[in-house]
Design a protein around this motif. Structure first.
Motif, PDB file in Angstrom:
ATOM      1  N   UNK A 208     134.160  57.372  49.006  1.00 40.06           N
ATOM      2  CA  UNK A 208     134.610  58.291  48.226  1.00 40.06           C
ATOM      3  C   UNK A 208     134.982  57.853  46.835  1.00 40.06           C
ATOM      4  N   UNK A 209     134.733  59.077  45.859  1.00 45.37           N
ATOM      5  CA  UNK A 209     134.773  58.659  44.555  1.00 45.37           C
ATOM      6  C   UNK A 209     136.261  58.919  44.097  1.00 45.37           C
ATOM      7  N   UNK A 210     137.083  58.313  43.308  1.00 47.75           N
ATOM      8  CA  UNK A 210     138.118  58.470  42.722  1.00 47.75           C
ATOM      9  C   UNK A 210     137.841  59.480  41.522  1.00 47.75           C
ATOM     10  N   UNK A 211     138.853  60.225  41.170  1.00 44.72           N
ATOM     11  CA  UNK A 211     139.020  61.092  39.870  1.00 44.72           C
ATOM     12  C   UNK A 211     138.621  60.276  38.512  1.00 44.72           C
ATOM     13  N   UNK A 212     137.982  60.591  37.684  1.00 41.89           N
ATOM     14  CA  UNK A 212     137.531  59.693  36.600  1.00 41.89           C
ATOM     15  C   UNK A 212     138.941  59.653  35.417  1.00 41.89           C
ATOM     16  N   UNK A 213     139.088  58.457  35.290  1.00 43.72           N
ATOM     17  CA  UNK A 213     140.373  58.485  34.488  1.00 43.72           C
ATOM     18  C   UNK A 213     140.110  57.194  33.489  1.00 43.72           C
ATOM     19  N   UNK A 214     140.919  56.939  32.398  1.00 42.58           N
ATOM     20  CA  UNK A 214     140.948  56.186  31.438  1.00 42.58           C
ATOM     21  C   UNK A 214     141.974  55.255  31.730  1.00 42.58           C
ATOM     22  N   UNK A 215     141.595  53.971  32.002  1.00 44.52           N
ATOM     23  CA  UNK A 215     142.331  52.489  32.289  1.00 44.52           C
ATOM     24  C   UNK A 215     142.974  52.122  30.978  1.00 44.52           C
ATOM     25  N   UNK A 216     144.303  51.757  30.721  1.00 40.11           N
ATOM     26  CA  UNK A 216     144.921  51.255  29.594  1.00 40.11           C
ATOM     27  C   UNK A 216     144.127  50.077  29.081  1.00 40.11           C
ATOM     28  N   UNK A 217     143.263  49.339  29.823  1.00 39.77           N
ATOM     29  CA  UNK A 217     142.849  47.932  29.377  1.00 39.77           C
ATOM     30  C   UNK A 217     141.514  48.274  29.002  1.00 39.77           C
ATOM     31  N   UNK A 218     140.831  49.461  29.209  1.00 46.03           N
ATOM     32  CA  UNK A 218     139.443  49.748  28.900  1.00 46.03           C
ATOM     33  C   UNK A 218     139.370  50.771  27.800  1.00 46.03           C
ATOM     34  N   UNK A 219     138.182  51.079  27.037  1.00 47.32           N
ATOM     35  CA  UNK A 219     137.901  51.885  25.926  1.00 47.32           C
ATOM     36  C   UNK A 219     137.298  53.237  26.469  1.00 47.32           C
ATOM     37  N   UNK A 220     136.918  53.155  27.604  1.00 42.64           N
ATOM     38  CA  UNK A 220     136.034  54.390  28.414  1.00 42.64           C
ATOM     39  C   UNK A 220     136.678  54.828  29.526  1.00 42.64           C
ATOM     40  N   UNK A 221     136.026  55.841  30.005  1.00 40.18           N
ATOM     41  CA  UNK A 221     136.405  56.606  31.391  1.00 40.18           C
ATOM     42  C   UNK A 221     135.896  55.591  32.724  1.00 40.18           C
ATOM     43  N   UNK A 222     136.684  55.511  33.252  1.00 35.32           N
ATOM     44  CA  UNK A 222     136.465  54.556  34.658  1.00 35.32           C
ATOM     45  C   UNK A 222     136.518  55.455  36.055  1.00 35.32           C
ATOM     46  N   UNK A 223     135.744  55.414  37.035  1.00 38.93           N
ATOM     47  CA  UNK A 223     135.567  55.753  38.103  1.00 38.93           C
ATOM     48  C   UNK A 223     135.120  54.716  39.228  1.00 38.93           C
ATOM     49  N   UNK A 224     135.782  54.855  40.250  1.00 36.71           N
ATOM     50  CA  UNK A 224     135.611  53.767  41.451  1.00 36.71           C
ATOM     51  C   UNK A 224     135.298  54.531  42.742  1.00 36.71           C
ATOM     52  N   UNK A 225     134.140  53.959  43.475  1.00 34.00           N
ATOM     53  CA  UNK A 225     134.033  54.339  44.860  1.00 34.00           C
ATOM     54  C   UNK A 225     134.752  53.532  45.900  1.00 34.00           C
ATOM     55  N   UNK A 226     135.302  54.295  46.646  1.00 36.72           N
ATOM     56  CA  UNK A 226     136.169  53.640  47.769  1.00 36.72           C
ATOM     57  C   UNK A 226     135.348  53.573  48.758  1.00 36.72           C
ATOM     58  N   UNK A 227     135.277  52.656  49.575  1.00 34.28           N
ATOM     59  CA  UNK A 227     134.578  52.257  50.814  1.00 34.28           C
ATOM     60  C   UNK A 227     135.346  51.690  51.868  1.00 34.28           C
ATOM     61  N   UNK A 228     135.387  52.143  53.157  1.00 37.51           N
ATOM     62  CA  UNK A 228     136.087  51.576  54.184  1.00 37.51           C
ATOM     63  C   UNK A 228     136.336  52.197  55.555  1.00 37.51           C
ATOM     64  N   UNK A 229     136.883  51.690  56.353  1.00 37.88           N
ATOM     65  CA  UNK A 229     137.301  52.547  57.640  1.00 37.88           C
ATOM     66  C   UNK A 229     138.763  52.718  57.910  1.00 37.88           C
ATOM     67  N   UNK A 230     139.181  53.619  57.541  1.00 36.32           N
ATOM     68  CA  UNK A 230     140.623  54.022  57.399  1.00 36.32           C
ATOM     69  C   UNK A 230     141.008  55.437  58.136  1.00 36.32           C
ATOM     70  N   UNK A 231     142.275  55.341  58.219  1.00 35.27           N
ATOM     71  CA  UNK A 231     143.088  56.680  58.712  1.00 35.27           C
ATOM     72  C   UNK A 231     143.078  57.668  57.485  1.00 35.27           C
ATOM     73  N   UNK A 232     143.187  58.914  57.949  1.00 37.22           N
ATOM     74  CA  UNK A 232     143.354  59.972  56.665  1.00 37.22           C
ATOM     75  C   UNK A 232     144.463  59.755  55.602  1.00 37.22           C
ATOM     76  N   UNK A 233     145.761  59.102  56.198  1.00 34.39           N
ATOM     77  CA  UNK A 233     146.658  58.804  55.349  1.00 34.39           C
ATOM     78  C   UNK A 233     146.283  57.509  54.584  1.00 34.39           C
ATOM     79  N   UNK A 234     145.787  56.570  55.188  1.00 38.61           N
ATOM     80  CA  UNK A 234     145.220  55.253  54.384  1.00 38.61           C
ATOM     81  C   UNK A 234     144.176  55.757  53.532  1.00 38.61           C
TER      82      UNK A 234
END
Length: 278
Positions: A208-234
């Motif tokens: 799943x992809x995170x919402x695109x945001x702007x990290x304080x330490x970067x100059x541009x938009x950042x988006x992360x793809x999260x992978x794993x085997x997790x429960x819905x809450x996790x």
């Protein structure tokens, strides 16, 4: 030495999409069961009714007698059931494909279109996992893009509440509709699935992809793809953490926090109920 009528009662407790594998397992488990499965035309008529295949059921008549028939008639009944069940699976695959196209390609999912598809392709196996997309019909609705949560909720309600689709049916990787709803931050959909039997403790693999945001330490938009085997809450908590690290504002995470709260409450209720049941 279970007679055919008792085998029918056993098979009534098997999910429709698991019926072929169960029949094969019964044949392999015991030679007497194999003879019962092959010897009674009425058993196959009962299976036809179980699979909502009216053509074969009407031809065979009501299952009032479980007398043995000739081998030629039995083979004919089995073949007709196999062909009818194959048509049932084909309609199910067509439904999943149509929902996927509506949800991902044209992005015009609506409850009216879902109803039209279900009417046109019924009867079908709503909980069958497509071997092409590795998803059920409900999972494809939960994945819909380019539409509001209200539209997704209405489509999911049509499948779960009106048509009886399982809110817990997962794919081969364990990914469930609840995992998709939680990771995407759809609290009303999470509430619906929990209300109709989804288990907050079920774990599954996903990307799943995170919402695109702007990290304080970067100059541009950042988006992360999260992978794993997790429960819905996790999933909800992991994506929340990754988005915060990426500079996503707290206001933009409101729906994800609501999902996490619902899932925590479900986990507490489930944890409290387990010892009492024991």
């Amino acid at each position: 030495m279970l007679p055919a009528e008792l085998l029918v009662r056993v098979l009534e407790h098997v999910a429709l999409h698991d019926l072929p594998a169960t029949l094969r397992a019964l044949e392999l488990a015991c030679s007497a069961w194999r003879r019962s499965l092959r010897a009674s035309d009425e058993l196959w008529a009962a299976l036809a009714r179980r699979a909502t295949l009216p053509a074969l059921a009407a031809r065979a008549g009501p299952p009032t007698s479980f007398a043995r028939r000739s081998a030629r008639v039995d083979r004919s009944a089995r073949l007709e059931f196999a062909r009818a069940y194959g048509a049932l699976r084909a309609r199910s695959e067509q439904l999943v494909h149509a929902l996927a196209s509506m949800a991902q390609d044209s992005r015009d999912l609506s409850v009216g279109k879902v109803r039209k598809l279900l009417t046109a392709l019924s009867p079908c196996l709503l909980d069958r996992v497509s071997p092409v997309s590795n998803a059920t019909a409900l999972m494809e609705v939960c994945r819909a893009r380019g539409c509001s949560e209200a539209a997704i909720l209405a489509g999911a309600s049509e499948l779960v509440v009106a048509r009886g689709a399982s809110a817990r049916a997962a794919n081969s990787e364990g990914q469930s509709p609840l995992i998709i709803a939680a990771a995407r931050g759809l609290p009303r959909l999470v509430a619906l699935l929990l209300e109709h039997g989804a288990d907050a403790s079920d774990r599954g693999f996903g990307r799943f992809c995170t919402v695109r945001g702007v990290a304080p330490s970067t100059n541009g938009a950042s988006q992360v793809v999260v992978r794993g085997t997790l429960s819905p809450l996790e999933w909800a908590e992991t994506i929340l953490a990754r988005e915060r690290d990426g500079g996503v504002a707290a206001k933009a995470q409101r729906s994800l926090r609501q999902c996490a709260a619902l899932l925590r409450r479900a986990a507490v209720v489930g944890g409290a109920a387990a010892p009492a049941a024991g």
